[in-house]
Design a protein around this motif. Structure first.
Motif, PDB file in Angstrom:
ATOM      1  N   PRO A  29      -8.067  -7.583   5.831  1.00  0.00           N
ATOM      2  CA  PRO A  29      -7.344  -6.941   4.731  1.00  0.00           C
ATOM      3  C   PRO A  29      -7.520  -5.430   4.711  1.00  0.00           C
ATOM      4  O   PRO A  29      -6.573  -4.700   4.419  1.00  0.00           O
ATOM      5  CB  PRO A  29      -7.972  -7.559   3.472  1.00  0.00           C
ATOM      6  N   LEU A  61      -5.315  -3.953   7.323  1.00  0.00           N
ATOM      7  CA  LEU A  61      -3.911  -3.966   6.897  1.00  0.00           C
ATOM      8  C   LEU A  61      -3.648  -2.863   5.876  1.00  0.00           C
ATOM      9  O   LEU A  61      -2.605  -2.217   5.894  1.00  0.00           O
ATOM     10  CB  LEU A  61      -3.553  -5.330   6.309  1.00  0.00           C
ATOM     11  N   SER A  62      -4.620  -2.637   4.977  1.00  0.00           N
ATOM     12  CA  SER A  62      -4.484  -1.525   4.030  1.00  0.00           C
ATOM     13  C   SER A  62      -4.395  -0.211   4.780  1.00  0.00           C
ATOM     14  O   SER A  62      -3.544   0.638   4.485  1.00  0.00           O
ATOM     15  CB  SER A  62      -5.696  -1.473   3.088  1.00  0.00           C
ATOM     16  N   ILE A 120      -1.032   0.682   6.411  1.00  0.00           N
ATOM     17  CA  ILE A 120       0.013   1.299   5.587  1.00  0.00           C
ATOM     18  C   ILE A 120      -0.022   2.808   5.762  1.00  0.00           C
ATOM     19  O   ILE A 120       1.009   3.446   5.982  1.00  0.00           O
ATOM     20  CB  ILE A 120      -0.190   0.925   4.108  1.00  0.00           C
ATOM     21  N   VAL A 121      -1.232   3.363   5.693  1.00  0.00           N
ATOM     22  CA  VAL A 121      -1.372   4.816   5.812  1.00  0.00           C
ATOM     23  C   VAL A 121      -1.062   5.266   7.236  1.00  0.00           C
ATOM     24  O   VAL A 121      -0.329   6.238   7.456  1.00  0.00           O
ATOM     25  CB  VAL A 121      -2.797   5.243   5.397  1.00  0.00           C
ATOM     26  N   TRP A 156       5.905   1.135   1.864  1.00  0.00           N
ATOM     27  CA  TRP A 156       5.903   2.475   1.292  1.00  0.00           C
ATOM     28  C   TRP A 156       7.280   2.818   0.758  1.00  0.00           C
ATOM     29  O   TRP A 156       7.447   3.285  -0.369  1.00  0.00           O
ATOM     30  CB  TRP A 156       5.482   3.490   2.360  1.00  0.00           C
ATOM     31  N   VAL A 199       6.133  -8.431   1.398  1.00  0.00           N
ATOM     32  CA  VAL A 199       5.030  -7.822   2.150  1.00  0.00           C
ATOM     33  C   VAL A 199       3.694  -8.408   1.690  1.00  0.00           C
ATOM     34  O   VAL A 199       2.828  -8.724   2.508  1.00  0.00           O
ATOM     35  CB  VAL A 199       5.041  -6.291   1.988  1.00  0.00           C
ATOM     36  N   VAL A 200       3.545  -8.576   0.376  1.00  0.00           N
ATOM     37  CA  VAL A 200       2.309  -9.170  -0.143  1.00  0.00           C
ATOM     38  C   VAL A 200       2.110 -10.562   0.446  1.00  0.00           C
ATOM     39  O   VAL A 200       1.031 -10.896   0.950  1.00  0.00           O
ATOM     40  CB  VAL A 200       2.333  -9.240  -1.684  1.00  0.00           C
ATOM     41  N   SER A 230       1.317 -10.378   4.230  1.00  0.00           N
ATOM     42  CA  SER A 230      -0.046  -9.921   4.544  1.00  0.00           C
ATOM     43  C   SER A 230      -1.066 -10.988   4.158  1.00  0.00           C
ATOM     44  O   SER A 230      -2.050 -11.184   4.866  1.00  0.00           O
ATOM     45  CB  SER A 230      -0.393  -8.590   3.882  1.00  0.00           C
ATOM     46  N   VAL A 282      -3.866 -12.693   6.637  1.00  0.00           N
ATOM     47  CA  VAL A 282      -5.287 -12.816   6.321  1.00  0.00           C
ATOM     48  C   VAL A 282      -5.716 -14.277   6.391  1.00  0.00           C
ATOM     49  O   VAL A 282      -6.755 -14.614   6.979  1.00  0.00           O
ATOM     50  CB  VAL A 282      -5.579 -12.234   4.923  1.00  0.00           C
TER      51      VAL A 282
END
Lengths: 293, 315
Positions: B250, B253-254, B257-258, B273, B287-288, B291, B295
């Motif tokens: 997780p 994956l966070s 995004i960046v 984004w 997307v939620v 992802s 996981v």
């Protein structure tokens, strides 16, 4: 006795350094120094004790490196970087504390419930934990951003809320060990009121170290999330400075070789997050040592 | 044979558990969505221009007059057919958008995760075994620095170095030409080292390895001069690495995004984004869910592998 003393092999230089406790003492001092600096800088920025007006543009000196007039240089419209850097602590300090507070209070409540009445609260807590562990935090925050367009306070409140199950689980695990200890049994058998056993013997005497560690990790995470979100353009907006949007604003100049504008806030993020991380690690190591003794 | 059967059973068990959790995720998401401000009807029509009767009719057609559980049921039914709705921005089905971007994110995050684990394993193994103390100290402290550095700045630095020193740039990903693959490793390295978990993973692995190394069977293996790795790899590497894979994905994956934002990598992170800017919540919901699926898939792999290695976990 530390585990590596039982090793058949000789402790390495690195391990020997840890044996002296030099590394840990250094980490503790460094972490505390960072935490204290952040607090002082935040207070200064609240009271307005800044070396320059953070919004005053000085088009005569743009993109300058550190000098006597501007200790940390200026950005692309000539604003003083030190002042903006100091003001940037405002973006995460209070929201971060809010996030930590929510997480700790909720975690204490849920952890005590699940620790003392496991048959009723343990399963829901476990489910909640697994549910939240399945979702990347930033994805969840982007959803919240899309739905509510929240301020950074609300975002970090949500972060605090999502951290509750993890904090509660740590406390629950601790309590399930504690409950079998004779002094807790004795306290209950002596007829001490339950709230006193929970409040003093569990939360105060055993929980506070755990909470302190959680708090340092929580602050590091709050900074990470605030800066990432501000970088992405959903957090603190220009002209209000945040370390995240300061990095983003320096981007074009960075690729042209003027590295300083982006690098300075990035270094600030590094030093601060690292400080809270090592502080957390040092506290945790101390805590484990103590509970093992 | 028995190992295979055991693994299969563990796999199915874990998959069922994950399915149940994903169901819980949908429930939580539905709860979040139903608290969203604003009238959902206003997404489709101009509310001011209609009379109360007409509005009521539209509500009925959209099913908004039904109870929340009934709406959740209907929503879940559509979900089970793979219908996640349409993007408010592009008008395309959400599933199409997710297919287009999801594999890229999986590729990026998966490769980055492997790199993180590789780096941490190196640092931890050197440190726990007490070999090359200087190198291991450097790797460990560098890991600490990496985990504090903001990943977006690390991305800038990587782009800067790659363009000025190595001239391998700047190609936007997703443009279908061959040069994209030479560029692929830059974001992977950035995400792999900069996702903020390196130091934690290293520390965990080192503690774990030290514990295992202190076990009697390892001492015996050492005493009889056996190849240490042969006795060590199961408990020392396979178990913690699969656990870390599942627990840290997780965070990767966070970070993705960046990183996708920095590198213009047209994956799910950039989609998210964009969707967050446009308040395109059907996309974000997708997307939620995807992802969460990633996981949980990692958890299923972890469960199956760990049972294959250690039968005691089967109970």
């Amino acid at each position: 006795m530390p585990r590596y003393l039982e090793h058949a092999s000789e402790p390495s230089g690195w391990q020997r350094m840890r044996l002296w406790g030099f590394g840990r003492a250094f980490a503790m001092v460094y972490g505390l120094l960072v935490a204290a600096t952040i607090m002082v800088v935040y207070l200064c920025s609240v009271l307005g004790w800044l070396p320059h007006d953070p919004d005053a543009m000085d088009l005569q000196s743009i993109n300058t490196l550190p000098s006597a007039a501007h200790w940390l240089g200026t950005d692309f419209v000539g604003r003083d970087l030190l002042a903006r850097l100091m003001l940037g602590t405002k973006a995460f300090f209070l929201p971060g504390l809010l996030s930590i507070g929510v997480c700790l209070i909720g975690g204490a409540l849920l952890g005590v419930l699940a620790g003392f009445w496991p048959e009723r609260f343990s399963t829901p807590l476990g489910l909640l934990l697994q549910l939240l562990e399945s979702l990347p935090k930033l994805v969840l925050i982007l959803l919240v951003v899309a739905l509510f367009r929240p301020s950074i306070y609300i975002v970090l409140l949500v972060v605090g809320l999502t951290n509750i199950p993890a904090a509660a689980e740590l406390l629950r695990a601790r309590i399930s060990v504690l409950r079998r200890k004779s002094y807790i049994e004795a306290a209950i058998a002596l007829g001490l009121p339950t709230w006193r056993v929970i409040g003093k013997h569990v939360l105060w005497l055993h929980g506070r170290g755990l909470f302190l560690v959680q708090a340092t990790i929580g602050m590091a995470e709050a900074i990470l999330i605030e800066t990432s979100l501000s970088y992405l353009g959903f957090g603190v907006q220009e002209p209000t400075p945040s370390w995240g949007n300061m990095v983003a604003l320096g981007k074009d100049y960075f690729f042209r070789g003027e590295l300083w504008i982006s690098t300075l806030p990035a270094l600030a993020i590094l030093i601060t997050i690292l400080g809270f991380h090592v502080l957390g690690d040092a506290l945790l190591a101390r805590l484990e040592e103590r509970s093992a003794a | 044979m028995i190992v295979l059967k055991r693994t299969l059973i563990a796999f199915v068990k874990e998959a069922l558990r994950s399915a149940a959790l994903l169901l819980l995720v949908t429930l939580a998401m539905f709860a979040v969505l139903s608290t969203a401000p604003g009238d959902p009807v206003s997404l489709f029509v101009n509310v001011q221009s209609l009379s109360a009767d007409e509005l009521a009719e539209i509500r009925h057609e959209l099913g908004l007059d039904r109870s929340l559980p009934a709406r959740y049921g209907a929503w879940l039914l559509r979900l089970s057919h793979g219908d996640l709705g349409t993007s408010l921005r592009s008008g395309q089905p959400v599933t199409v958008e997710l297919w287009r971007t999801g594999w890229r994110t999986l590729l990026l995050a998966g490769s980055a995760m492997l790199l993180t684990l590789f780096y941490a394993t190196m640092a931890a193994a050197l440190s726990a075994l007490g070999r090359r103390p200087i190198l291991s100290a450097i790797l460990t402290s560098f890991g600490y620095v990496l985990s504090g550095l903001p990943v977006f700045w690390l991305g800038y630095l990587a782009i800067y170095i790659a363009t000025t020193r190595f001239k391998v740039f700047p190609v936007m990903m997703g443009v279908s030409d061959t040069s994209t693959w030479s560029y692929f490793w830059v974001p992977v390295v950035v995400l792999g080292l900069g996702n903020g978990t390196v130091s934690e993973v290293t520390r965990y692995l080192r503690t774990h390895l030290s514990t295992v190394l202190a076990e009697d069977y390892i001492r015996t293996a050492r005493a009889k001069g056996a190849v240490l790795l042969k006795h060590l790899y199961k408990d020392g590497f396979v178990m913690p690495l699969t656990s870390l894979l599942a627990n840290k994905i997780p965070y990767v994956l966070s970070g993705a995004i960046v990183v996708e934002q920095v590198f213009n990598w047209p994956g799910m992170g950039r989609l998210a984004w964009q969707a967050a800017s446009d308040r395109d919540y059907p996309i974000l919901l997708g997307v939620v869910l995807v992802s969460a699926l990633f996981v949980r898939a990692a958890h299923v792999i972890k469960g199956a592998v760990q049972v294959a290695v250690n039968p005691q976990l089967a109970e």
